[in-house]
Design a protein around this motif. Structure first.
Motif, PDB file in Angstrom:
ATOM      1  N   PHE A 175       0.839  -1.202   0.000  1.00  0.00           N
ATOM      2  CA  PHE A 175       0.000   0.000   0.000  1.00  0.00           C
ATOM      3  C   PHE A 175       0.877   1.256   0.000  1.00  0.00           C
ATOM      4  O   PHE A 175       0.562   2.245  -0.671  1.00  0.00           O
ATOM      5  N   GLY A 176       1.975   1.238   0.741  1.00  0.00           N
ATOM      6  CA  GLY A 176       2.874   2.387   0.756  1.00  0.00           C
ATOM      7  C   GLY A 176       3.471   2.672  -0.602  1.00  0.00           C
ATOM      8  O   GLY A 176       3.619   3.838  -0.999  1.00  0.00           O
ATOM      9  N   HIS A 177       3.789   1.614  -1.339  1.00  0.00           N
ATOM     10  CA  HIS A 177       4.316   1.793  -2.705  1.00  0.00           C
ATOM     11  C   HIS A 177       3.290   2.470  -3.602  1.00  0.00           C
ATOM     12  O   HIS A 177       3.620   3.417  -4.331  1.00  0.00           O
ATOM     13  N   GLU A 178       2.047   2.010  -3.564  1.00  0.00           N
ATOM     14  CA  GLU A 178       1.019   2.611  -4.423  1.00  0.00           C
ATOM     15  C   GLU A 178       0.663   4.022  -3.969  1.00  0.00           C
ATOM     16  O   GLU A 178       0.345   4.882  -4.804  1.00  0.00           O
ATOM     17  N   LEU A 179       0.724   4.289  -2.681  1.00  0.00           N
ATOM     18  CA  LEU A 179       0.519   5.652  -2.200  1.00  0.00           C
ATOM     19  C   LEU A 179       1.582   6.591  -2.759  1.00  0.00           C
ATOM     20  O   LEU A 179       1.292   7.749  -3.094  1.00  0.00           O
ATOM     21  N   ALA A 180       2.812   6.100  -2.870  1.00  0.00           N
ATOM     22  CA  ALA A 180       3.881   6.924  -3.443  1.00  0.00           C
ATOM     23  C   ALA A 180       3.597   7.235  -4.908  1.00  0.00           C
ATOM     24  O   ALA A 180       3.823   8.362  -5.376  1.00  0.00           O
ATOM     25  N   HIS A 181       3.105   6.246  -5.659  1.00  0.00           N
ATOM     26  CA  HIS A 181       2.726   6.499  -7.062  1.00  0.00           C
ATOM     27  C   HIS A 181       1.620   7.549  -7.146  1.00  0.00           C
ATOM     28  O   HIS A 181       1.671   8.451  -7.997  1.00  0.00           O
ATOM     29  N   ALA A 182       0.621   7.420  -6.283  1.00  0.00           N
ATOM     30  CA  ALA A 182      -0.493   8.375  -6.316  1.00  0.00           C
ATOM     31  C   ALA A 182      -0.017   9.778  -5.977  1.00  0.00           C
ATOM     32  O   ALA A 182      -0.443  10.760  -6.610  1.00  0.00           O
ATOM     33  N   ALA A 183       0.861   9.905  -4.984  1.00  0.00           N
ATOM     34  CA  ALA A 183       1.355  11.229  -4.594  1.00  0.00           C
ATOM     35  C   ALA A 183       2.163  11.875  -5.703  1.00  0.00           C
ATOM     36  O   ALA A 183       2.161  13.103  -5.854  1.00  0.00           O
ATOM     37  N   SER A 184       2.854  11.070  -6.499  1.00  0.00           N
ATOM     38  CA  SER A 184       3.685  11.602  -7.588  1.00  0.00           C
ATOM     39  C   SER A 184       2.912  11.779  -8.889  1.00  0.00           C
ATOM     40  O   SER A 184       3.498  12.222  -9.879  1.00  0.00           O
ATOM     41  N   ARG A 185       1.644  11.410  -8.908  1.00  0.00           N
ATOM     42  CA  ARG A 185       0.822  11.505 -10.132  1.00  0.00           C
ATOM     43  C   ARG A 185       1.481  10.746 -11.287  1.00  0.00           C
ATOM     44  O   ARG A 185       1.492  11.212 -12.444  1.00  0.00           O
ATOM     45  N   ASP A 186       2.002   9.565 -11.004  1.00  0.00           N
ATOM     46  CA  ASP A 186       2.734   8.829 -12.033  1.00  0.00           C
ATOM     47  C   ASP A 186       1.851   8.387 -13.185  1.00  0.00           C
ATOM     48  O   ASP A 186       2.311   8.317 -14.331  1.00  0.00           O
ATOM     49  N   ASN A 187       0.578   8.075 -12.924  1.00  0.00           N
ATOM     50  CA  ASN A 187      -0.301   7.689 -14.028  1.00  0.00           C
ATOM     51  C   ASN A 187      -0.499   8.841 -15.005  1.00  0.00           C
ATOM     52  O   ASN A 187      -0.515   8.646 -16.223  1.00  0.00           O
ATOM     53  N   LEU A 188      -0.656  10.047 -14.482  1.00  0.00           N
ATOM     54  CA  LEU A 188      -0.823  11.213 -15.343  1.00  0.00           C
ATOM     55  C   LEU A 188       0.449  11.472 -16.149  1.00  0.00           C
ATOM     56  O   LEU A 188       0.386  11.750 -17.355  1.00  0.00           O
ATOM     57  N   VAL A 189       1.597  11.385 -15.495  1.00  0.00           N
ATOM     58  CA  VAL A 189       2.858  11.597 -16.206  1.00  0.00           C
ATOM     59  C   VAL A 189       3.053  10.526 -17.274  1.00  0.00           C
ATOM     60  O   VAL A 189       3.479  10.816 -18.400  1.00  0.00           O
ATOM     61  N   ARG A 190       2.734   9.286 -16.947  1.00  0.00           N
ATOM     62  CA  ARG A 190       2.873   8.182 -17.912  1.00  0.00           C
ATOM     63  C   ARG A 190       2.043   8.449 -19.165  1.00  0.00           C
ATOM     64  O   ARG A 190       2.503   8.262 -20.294  1.00  0.00           O
ATOM     65  N   LEU A 191       0.804   8.909 -18.956  1.00  0.00           N
ATOM     66  CA  LEU A 191      -0.072   9.200 -20.092  1.00  0.00           C
ATOM     67  C   LEU A 191       0.471  10.367 -20.904  1.00  0.00           C
ATOM     68  O   LEU A 191       0.455  10.334 -22.143  1.00  0.00           O
ATOM     69  N   CYS A 192       0.952  11.412 -20.243  1.00  0.00           N
ATOM     70  CA  CYS A 192       1.495  12.575 -20.954  1.00  0.00           C
ATOM     71  C   CYS A 192       2.730  12.204 -21.778  1.00  0.00           C
ATOM     72  O   CYS A 192       2.896  12.671 -22.911  1.00  0.00           O
ATOM     73  N   LEU A 193       3.594  11.376 -21.229  1.00  0.00           N
ATOM     74  CA  LEU A 193       4.788  10.956 -21.970  1.00  0.00           C
ATOM     75  C   LEU A 193       4.395  10.137 -23.189  1.00  0.00           C
ATOM     76  O   LEU A 193       4.964  10.297 -24.270  1.00  0.00           O
ATOM     77  N   ALA A 194       3.434   9.233 -23.019  1.00  0.00           N
ATOM     78  CA  ALA A 194       3.004   8.410 -24.146  1.00  0.00           C
ATOM     79  C   ALA A 194       2.328   9.246 -25.224  1.00  0.00           C
ATOM     80  O   ALA A 194       2.433   8.945 -26.414  1.00  0.00           O
ATOM     81  N   ALA A 195       1.622  10.302 -24.817  1.00  0.00           N
ATOM     82  CA  ALA A 195       0.887  11.142 -25.774  1.00  0.00           C
ATOM     83  C   ALA A 195       1.747  12.223 -26.394  1.00  0.00           C
ATOM     84  O   ALA A 195       1.321  12.862 -27.363  1.00  0.00           O
ATOM     85  N   CYS A 196       2.930  12.464 -25.848  1.00  0.00           N
ATOM     86  CA  CYS A 196       3.764  13.565 -26.341  1.00  0.00           C
ATOM     87  C   CYS A 196       4.156  13.308 -27.795  1.00  0.00           C
ATOM     88  O   CYS A 196       4.814  12.307 -28.102  1.00  0.00           O
ATOM     89  N   PRO A 197       3.773  14.192 -28.724  1.00  0.00           N
ATOM     90  CA  PRO A 197       4.026  13.937 -30.141  1.00  0.00           C
ATOM     91  C   PRO A 197       5.437  14.342 -30.549  1.00  0.00           C
ATOM     92  O   PRO A 197       6.207  14.907 -29.766  1.00  0.00           O
ATOM     93  N   GLY A 198       5.766  14.064 -31.791  1.00  0.00           N
ATOM     94  CA  GLY A 198       7.057  14.473 -32.322  1.00  0.00           C
ATOM     95  C   GLY A 198       7.870  13.298 -32.807  1.00  0.00           C
ATOM     96  O   GLY A 198       7.522  12.131 -32.634  1.00  0.00           O
ATOM     97  N   ALA A 199       9.014  13.625 -33.422  1.00  0.00           N
ATOM     98  CA  ALA A 199       9.862  12.590 -34.004  1.00  0.00           C
ATOM     99  C   ALA A 199      10.432  11.647 -32.954  1.00  0.00           C
ATOM    100  O   ALA A 199      10.644  10.460 -33.220  1.00  0.00           O
ATOM    101  N   LEU A 200      10.672  12.158 -31.742  1.00  0.00           N
ATOM    102  CA  LEU A 200      11.253  11.307 -30.695  1.00  0.00           C
ATOM    103  C   LEU A 200      10.331  10.143 -30.352  1.00  0.00           C
ATOM    104  O   LEU A 200      10.792   9.075 -29.945  1.00  0.00           O
ATOM    105  N   SER A 201       9.029  10.323 -30.525  1.00  0.00           N
ATOM    106  CA  SER A 201       8.079   9.274 -30.160  1.00  0.00           C
ATOM    107  C   SER A 201       8.186   8.049 -31.064  1.00  0.00           C
ATOM    108  O   SER A 201       7.715   6.963 -30.682  1.00  0.00           O
ATOM    109  N   VAL A 202       8.770   8.192 -32.250  1.00  0.00           N
ATOM    110  CA  VAL A 202       8.877   7.055 -33.174  1.00  0.00           C
ATOM    111  C   VAL A 202      10.291   6.510 -33.230  1.00  0.00           C
ATOM    112  O   VAL A 202      10.599   5.676 -34.083  1.00  0.00           O
ATOM    113  N   THR A 203      11.166   6.956 -32.341  1.00  0.00           N
ATOM    114  CA  THR A 203      12.543   6.473 -32.324  1.00  0.00           C
ATOM    115  C   THR A 203      12.745   5.495 -31.165  1.00  0.00           C
ATOM    116  O   THR A 203      11.990   5.481 -30.200  1.00  0.00           O
ATOM    117  N   SER A 204      13.811   4.709 -31.272  1.00  0.00           N
ATOM    118  CA  SER A 204      14.134   3.774 -30.187  1.00  0.00           C
ATOM    119  C   SER A 204      14.527   4.526 -28.921  1.00  0.00           C
ATOM    120  O   SER A 204      14.254   4.068 -27.804  1.00  0.00           O
TER     121      SER A 204
END
Length: 322
Positions: A175-204
């Motif tokens: 539970f402490g681990h998941e609380l840390a994820h929630a406090a850091s808004r990691d799900n929101l950051v993960r979605l923003c990184l995946a959605a960030c457009p540009g040439a870098l998104s199609v590179t390794s």
């Protein structure tokens, strides 16, 4: 209407050029600082990796907004009879393709995540968890493991098999681990990184930055959950192993699962008291200066009308020639 269409194409072409240039810049900077950054603390790595991933797109948008658009509005007559040439049209189409690809893929992943979550919640009972300020659900079916979903309003879904397998102390660590994820808004950051457009998104490199960010986010949550307590680290390591065996995480979802990432490496770091240390101030400042240099350069260009005019004239000449 033609004036607006040509202006939009100029902005898109400017976005494309700077996005490609900034992507090359990130490749060069990461070749210099990437290996050293892996020895930094997880929270420092997480911030630096996120910045590196979004910088090309941010620089390209800034250039189109501060340099290309003002130059076109100031210097291009509204009654000019210009058309979109082949080079300008192709550049605009390429920019549009890059701008829509990332958000579309991220939206599909988010919709898939929501479908999985909805299916689990149909057969779930809400339970009380001490010191967890958001809803916790016990799923009767599926392979949720420990699944933290939601962007603004987090919720935790745990399968009954996992709840039964973990001891009370292991549950507290999980539970402490998941609380840390929630406090850091990691799900929101993960979605923003995946959605960030540009040439870098199609590179390794872009995909590697996202994977390394996810790894750093897991390590940061592990560290925050145990808070330097060796006993808590052992309990969390034990919980990780059990959850990884009972419910391997699904790939490509926009949620945080307890067993995400390289579980073996995370367990080794927990048991060895993670040797990574905060980066020296000079090293961290140098890395950030290297990453942010394109943004500072573009802001400086936008503040100089002479430079804006010269760049607009150069773009005009290139478009007329090709």
């Amino acid at each position: 209407m033609t004036y607006l269409i040509v202006g939009a194409c100029f902005c898109l072409a400017g976005f494309l050029v700077v996005d490609l240039a900034a992507t090359g810049w990130i490749v060069a900077v990461w070749a210099l600082v990437g290996d050293d950054a892996r020895r930094w603390s997880p929270s420092q790595r997480r911030r630096l990796l996120a910045a590196a991933r979004v910088l090309p797109c941010a620089a390209a948008l800034l250039f189109a907004t501060l340099v290309v658009a003002p130059g076109y509005i100031w210097l291009e007559p509204r009654d000019a009879r210009e058309s979109v040439g082949p080079m300008l049209g192709l550049a605009a189409l390429a920019a549009i393709a890059l701008l829509i690809q990332g958000p579309l893929l991220a939206m599909r992943a988010w919709q898939s995540t929501r479908r999985i979550e909805t299916a689990w919640l149909r057969a779930a009972d809400r339970i009380e968890a001490p010191r967890v300020p958001f809803p916790v659900w016990r799923a009767r079916h599926g392979a949720a493991g420990f699944w933290l979903s939601g962007l603004r309003r987090p919720r935790l879904i745990v399968t009954g098999a996992v709840l039964d397998a973990l001891t009370p102390v292991e549950l507290e660590a999980a539970f402490g681990h998941e609380l840390a994820h929630a406090a850091s808004r990691d799900n929101l950051v993960r979605l923003c990184l995946a959605a960030c457009p540009g040439a870098l998104s199609v590179t390794s490199l872009g995909r590697r930055l996202e994977r390394e960010w996810a790894s750093a986010a897991e390590a940061a949550a592990d560290r925050r959950a145990v808070e330097g307590d060796p006993a808590a680290a052992v309990e969390l390591a034990s919980a990780l192993v059990k959850v990884a065996r009972l419910a391997p995480p699904a790939a490509g979802v926009m949620a945080s699962a307890l067993g995400d990432g390289d579980v073996g490496r995370r367990v080794r770091l927990l048991l060895a008291h993670d040797p990574s240390q905060p980066a020296p101030l000079v090293a961290e400042a140098g890395a950030w200066a290297g990453l942010l240099a394109p943004l500072a350069a573009i802001a400086a260009l936008g503040l100089d009308p002479a430079v804006v005019g010269a760049l607009h004239d150069l773009a005009e000449q290139l478009v007329r020639r090709f």
